[in-house]
Write an enzyme that holds these catalytic residues in place. Sequence first.
Site, PDB file in Angstrom:
ATOM      1  N   VAL A  51       0.846  -1.193   0.000  1.00  0.00           N
ATOM      2  CA  VAL A  51       0.000   0.000   0.000  1.00  0.00           C
ATOM      3  C   VAL A  51       0.885   1.247   0.000  1.00  0.00           C
ATOM      4  O   VAL A  51       1.945   1.287   0.641  1.00  0.00           O
ATOM      5  CB  VAL A  51      -0.966   0.014   1.216  1.00  0.00           C
ATOM      6  CG1 VAL A  51      -1.963   1.152   1.103  1.00  0.00           C
ATOM      7  CG2 VAL A  51      -1.704  -1.315   1.353  1.00  0.00           C
ATOM      8  N   GLU A  52       0.413   2.240  -0.720  1.00  0.00           N
ATOM      9  CA  GLU A  52       1.093   3.517  -0.949  1.00  0.00           C
ATOM     10  C   GLU A  52       1.704   4.169   0.304  1.00  0.00           C
ATOM     11  O   GLU A  52       2.701   4.864   0.235  1.00  0.00           O
ATOM     12  CB  GLU A  52       0.047   4.449  -1.579  1.00  0.00           C
ATOM     13  CG  GLU A  52       0.554   5.726  -2.127  1.00  0.00           C
ATOM     14  CD  GLU A  52      -0.431   6.322  -3.151  1.00  0.00           C
ATOM     15  OE1 GLU A  52      -1.189   5.571  -3.804  1.00  0.00           O
ATOM     16  OE2 GLU A  52      -0.434   7.549  -3.292  1.00  0.00           O
ATOM     17  N   GLY A  53       1.062   3.969   1.441  1.00  0.00           N
ATOM     18  CA  GLY A  53       1.527   4.596   2.677  1.00  0.00           C
ATOM     19  C   GLY A  53       2.854   4.040   3.198  1.00  0.00           C
ATOM     20  O   GLY A  53       3.216   4.290   4.351  1.00  0.00           O
ATOM     21  N   GLY A  54       3.588   3.278   2.379  1.00  0.00           N
ATOM     22  CA  GLY A  54       4.851   2.699   2.841  1.00  0.00           C
ATOM     23  C   GLY A  54       4.639   1.364   3.539  1.00  0.00           C
ATOM     24  O   GLY A  54       5.405   0.987   4.428  1.00  0.00           O
TER      25      GLY A  54
ATOM     26  N   HIS B 108       2.980  11.275  -7.017  1.00  0.00           N
ATOM     27  CA  HIS B 108       3.341  11.138  -5.597  1.00  0.00           C
ATOM     28  C   HIS B 108       4.851  10.928  -5.433  1.00  0.00           C
ATOM     29  O   HIS B 108       5.498  11.562  -4.609  1.00  0.00           O
ATOM     30  CB  HIS B 108       2.552   9.967  -4.999  1.00  0.00           C
ATOM     31  CG  HIS B 108       2.241  10.138  -3.549  1.00  0.00           C
ATOM     32  ND1 HIS B 108       1.368   9.321  -2.878  1.00  0.00           N
ATOM     33  CD2 HIS B 108       2.680  11.018  -2.627  1.00  0.00           C
ATOM     34  CE1 HIS B 108       1.299   9.708  -1.609  1.00  0.00           C
ATOM     35  NE2 HIS B 108       2.080  10.724  -1.437  1.00  0.00           N
TER      36      HIS B 108
END
Lengths: 242, 302
Positions: A51-54, B108
Amino acid sequence: MSSVATVDEILAVSASRLLEDGKLVFAGVGTPLLASILAQRTHAPRLTIVVEGGIVGPDIKAGELPVSTNEMRAGRHASTLTSITDIFLMAQAGFFDYGFLGGAQIDPYGNINTSVIGDPSRPSIRLPGSGGANDIATHCREVLIVTAHERRRFVEKLDFLTSPGVNATRLVTNLALFDFAGSSRRARLISLQPGVDLDDVRAATGFEFETAEQIRILEPPTTGELGALDELRGGAGRTAVR
Amino acid sequence: MGDHSLRDKRATLAEAASLVKDGDHIAIGGCLLSRTPIALIREVIRRRPQRLELSRNLACYEADLLMVAGEITRLTTSWMGIGLPWGVSKVMRHFVESGQVEFDEWSHLALGLRYRAAAMGLSFLPTRSMLGSDLIRNKQVKLMADPFTGEQLCAVPALRPDVALIHVHRADRYGNGQIDGYTHMDADISRAAGRVILSTEELIEPEELRRHGDRTTVPFFTVDAVVEARFGAFPHECWGAYDADFDAIGEYADAVAVDGPLAAKQWLERWVLEPESFADYLALFGDDRIAARRATAAELLA
């Protein structure tokens, strides 16, 4: 209990079946995450979600689906928590097998617009923007586009190209499944959702698409798949919000 | 900046916010609903700065509030919305579509690399992101050939904010800051910015912090002021400490969905301008509501 699946359920089930076991999938919140967890719980137990949040390998709690890629529900019990830039650099380094995308406008080559409707210098609608979509489109080996099938969404020419379709391999909708493997690289219909005919799809699509020589009919969601989705959402399509 | 010594940088919210000057580019740490430095942002808005530029990787409604306060002219981001269940903000749409605020969009990763380039002391970093997209119509981007392979790459320029606002879990009086859970882009932002203001859930003794130096994401010499602000990100989340208050966020989203900028202005009055102190602000939520979010965070990560 009704056996009629909702659009979201059809999308989640159809997308989940495309994910092979043992791979890494970069998933956003909403349908992509549901599809990925469903795959883990059915045919792909060794699939790892990123997931994008690391976040690598989270254990998403049933009934507590995350509302963003950067919140505790998305990162719960992850094997790695790092920074956003680092997770995308892993994508650029080629580690991730699948990426999921949706979009306000999609063209026949799998290019996507999530930035603006109208003239980019003076938009009639300012959309949220790329977020990680451009990066996912560019760096994940196979990009699966998953979206409700609406005519206004499928346009011959985008108002703005946010995310390139270079790695797009499938377009999954509630009406049909497309690939981009034809000689023109344009979307090519390869399967229909059950009960849908080709004319329905043509009427609901704003661009011309190719068709495969043999068009398959997809299996409807099974009660097992729908039951698993219900459980994940904490019953009746609930999310953590209200 | 001369003094790099270990010195006491403890400050009040007002003292810290006075480091923000008119025309500054301010970078906001955290991401969307996570570790948003709400206590600091509130204090900055209350000082009525002019012509700020703002950057944040994913911007949430804190940017709406700066827009209706008339304090920002430009937003550099990859995405702005209230959050998936609540959709795009009518307030952002109003200000951007009418040309009052410029929306400077990057992928991003590209935005992350802009902060990282600055953090590395370089003027740019190369990436494959944004190639083949209209995002590189952006005039600040240059295409380049990889000097070793000849591959075409996209060079993104370093982003050096004048000031960064970052909320951390714990810090010492010198400004060493520790973050639990994901760090978002905060390590890079702290090195990229000219001035760094930390708010912290908890101020701890330097000796205690040194026992876990591996957890220090923000080293003291990057920091100019540190403010203790317990629940300083509320109603956004702070990993492990408290969950986001989705009712509060939903209430805002519902209000602006109907009345747009007018509702955001009322929100600004009620949550930013009227409560004088951060304690007054927290009191509007009440202890029970905050305690419930703490319990949820503990449950989620158990």
